[in-house]
Design a protein around this motif. Structure first.
Motif, PDB file in Angstrom:
ATOM      1  N   ILE A  48      10.009  17.290  13.787  1.00 57.06           N
ATOM      2  CA  ILE A  48       9.019  17.095  13.095  1.00 57.06           C
ATOM      3  C   ILE A  48       8.715  18.442  12.461  1.00 57.06           C
ATOM      4  O   ILE A  48       8.325  19.483  13.216  1.00 57.06           O
ATOM      5  N   MET A  49       8.892  18.488  11.145  1.00 58.90           N
ATOM      6  CA  MET A  49       8.392  19.748  10.431  1.00 58.90           C
ATOM      7  C   MET A  49       7.066  19.691   9.898  1.00 58.90           C
ATOM      8  O   MET A  49       6.888  18.716   8.796  1.00 58.90           O
ATOM      9  N   GLY A  50       6.337  20.720  10.149  1.00 58.13           N
ATOM     10  CA  GLY A  50       4.821  20.563   9.481  1.00 58.13           C
ATOM     11  C   GLY A  50       4.239  21.841   9.634  1.00 58.13           C
ATOM     12  O   GLY A  50       4.682  22.767  10.494  1.00 58.13           O
ATOM     13  N   PRO A  51       3.429  22.370   8.417  1.00 60.64           N
ATOM     14  CA  PRO A  51       2.787  23.618   8.494  1.00 60.64           C
ATOM     15  C   PRO A  51       1.911  23.803   9.280  1.00 60.64           C
ATOM     16  O   PRO A  51       1.716  22.640  10.199  1.00 60.64           O
ATOM     17  N   SER A  52       1.269  24.919   9.680  1.00 61.02           N
ATOM     18  CA  SER A  52       0.349  25.484  10.679  1.00 61.02           C
ATOM     19  C   SER A  52      -0.803  24.529  10.449  1.00 61.02           C
ATOM     20  O   SER A  52      -1.148  24.479   9.317  1.00 61.02           O
ATOM     21  N   LEU A 176       9.715  16.276  24.932  1.00 59.41           N
ATOM     22  CA  LEU A 176       8.973  16.679  23.901  1.00 59.41           C
ATOM     23  C   LEU A 176       8.979  18.226  23.780  1.00 59.41           C
ATOM     24  O   LEU A 176       8.472  18.824  24.841  1.00 59.41           O
ATOM     25  N   ALA A 177       9.153  18.842  22.809  1.00 62.30           N
ATOM     26  CA  ALA A 177       9.090  20.190  22.702  1.00 62.30           C
ATOM     27  C   ALA A 177       8.098  20.836  21.428  1.00 62.30           C
ATOM     28  O   ALA A 177       8.342  20.389  20.453  1.00 62.30           O
ATOM     29  N   LEU A 209      11.347  17.429  18.720  1.00 61.85           N
ATOM     30  CA  LEU A 209      10.987  19.134  18.761  1.00 61.85           C
ATOM     31  C   LEU A 209      10.075  19.090  17.468  1.00 61.85           C
ATOM     32  O   LEU A 209      10.384  18.600  16.144  1.00 61.85           O
ATOM     33  N   VAL A 210       8.951  19.646  17.460  1.00 60.87           N
ATOM     34  CA  VAL A 210       8.100  19.887  16.432  1.00 60.87           C
ATOM     35  C   VAL A 210       7.868  21.439  16.239  1.00 60.87           C
ATOM     36  O   VAL A 210       7.934  22.237  17.099  1.00 60.87           O
ATOM     37  N   THR A 211       7.992  21.674  14.901  1.00 63.98           N
ATOM     38  CA  THR A 211       7.983  23.130  14.488  1.00 63.98           C
ATOM     39  C   THR A 211       7.507  23.305  13.048  1.00 63.98           C
ATOM     40  O   THR A 211       7.459  22.449  12.248  1.00 63.98           O
ATOM     41  N   LEU A 224      11.435  14.880  10.158  1.00 68.98           N
ATOM     42  CA  LEU A 224      10.521  14.057   9.709  1.00 68.98           C
ATOM     43  C   LEU A 224       9.347  14.875   9.273  1.00 68.98           C
ATOM     44  O   LEU A 224       9.330  16.139   9.795  1.00 68.98           O
ATOM     45  N   PHE A 225       8.540  14.658   8.121  1.00 70.52           N
ATOM     46  CA  PHE A 225       7.825  15.681   7.584  1.00 70.52           C
ATOM     47  C   PHE A 225       6.368  15.339   7.818  1.00 70.52           C
ATOM     48  O   PHE A 225       6.064  14.093   7.558  1.00 70.52           O
ATOM     49  N   LEU A 226       5.459  16.263   8.346  1.00 66.78           N
ATOM     50  CA  LEU A 226       4.167  15.835   8.860  1.00 66.78           C
ATOM     51  C   LEU A 226       3.165  16.860   7.570  1.00 66.78           C
ATOM     52  O   LEU A 226       3.541  18.025   7.707  1.00 66.78           O
TER      53      LEU A 226
END
Ligand SMILES: Nc1ncnc2c1ncn2[C@@H]1O[C@H](COP(=O)(O)OP(=O)(O)OP(=O)(O)O)[C@@H](O)[C@H]1O
Ligand SMILES: [Mg+2]
Length: 256
Positions: A48-52, A176-177, A209-211, A224-226
């Protein structure tokens, strides 16, 4: 003659159903996670890609049962984390979920091997009975030679490999990371993400993984985009790993 019943297909390893999380800020309730729904099947490596500030950590804590949704449901291998109390969620966490943190969370007074086997002791299992599994995990993550060291004598990349071994030692179906490369050099970060892919390939573990790092996100089979607490399902990338440029292009399309 009646037809044999079709075998029931196993439930997804992870399912989020219309999950919301509100928090109080400046005297009002603000949605931090908004109507998030998605499913992970066994053996998928998703990112999951998402900005701060987009809600990644908040969402991951809900998925791990470390926090409770304001509305909606989270199911882990078919079990609804909202169907019992804190004790039920803790049991699901211990047995079915490994967690990898940005800041490693290794216990400073325990050796590498003791840190890795801690989840077994928490489950009431004798680590000596699982020596072979522990040894092969330390090998897989390239830290076997470090087993007797204390965390203070490790590099950041080594600490994160150890914490991945710890997340896997109880053989959970799901890992989950949260931003696992956030405190690593670019090279060590790349190695850690590569190792997570190896883990999935070798052990079949489902990994999320979220980053905020497009390079890490690109390593997923799915990205996936958040944005502002909501997923953008129309933007999901499938069929990875991807080129970093593919992730950047999607971010640009989304205006994130
Ligand atoms: N306990 C809290 N009370 C109120 N607001 C909070 C709380 N925790 C987080 N938030 C807010 O929720 C939003 C999402 O935070 P979260 O930590 O989930 O983001 P993130 O995507 O993990 O960010 P980062 O990439 O910086 O780790 C932010 O706007 C944050 O300020
Ligand atoms: Mg975060």
């Amino acid at each position: 003659m009646s037809a044999a019943p079709l075998p029931a297909s196993p439930p997804p390893v992870l399912e989020a159903r219309s999950v919301f999380r509100f928090r109080r800020a400046d005297g009002r309730e603000v949605p931090i996670v908004r109507d998030v729904s998605f499913t992970l099947q066994a053996g998928e490596f998703a990112t999951i890609m998402g900005p701060s500030g987009s809600g990644k950590s908040t969402l991951l804590h809900l998925l791990a049962g470390l926090d409770r949704p304001s509305a909606g449901q989270v199911l882990v291998t078919g079990e609804d984390l909202g169907s019992g109390g804190e004790e039920q969620r803790a049991a699901v966490r211990r047995q079915r979920i490994g967690f990898v943190f940005q800041f490693f969370h290794l216990l400073p007074d325990l050796t590498v091997e003791e840190n890795v086997t801690l989840p077994l002791r928490i489950l009431g299992q004798d680590p000596r009975r699982h020596r072979d599994r522990t040894a092969s995990l330390l090998e897989l993550l390239g830290v076997a030679a470090l087993r007797a060291r204390l965390p203070a004598a490790l590099s950041g990349g080594e600490m994160q490999r150890v914490s991945i071994a710890r997340a896997l030692v109880a053989q959970p179906p799901l890992v989950l990371a949260d931003e696992p490369t956030g405190n690593l050099s670019s090279k060590a970060g790349e190695e850690v993400v590569g190792l997570l892919r190896d883990v999935r390939d070798r052990l079949g573990t489902t990994i999320l993984l979220v980053t905020h790092n497009p390079r890490d996100a690109a390593a997923g089979d799915r990205v996936l985009f958040l944005h502002d607490g909501a997923l953008r399902p129309e933007a999901e990338l499938r069929g990875g790993p991807f080129r970093v440029a593919d992730v950047f292009a999607r971010l640009q399309e989304l205006g994130i």
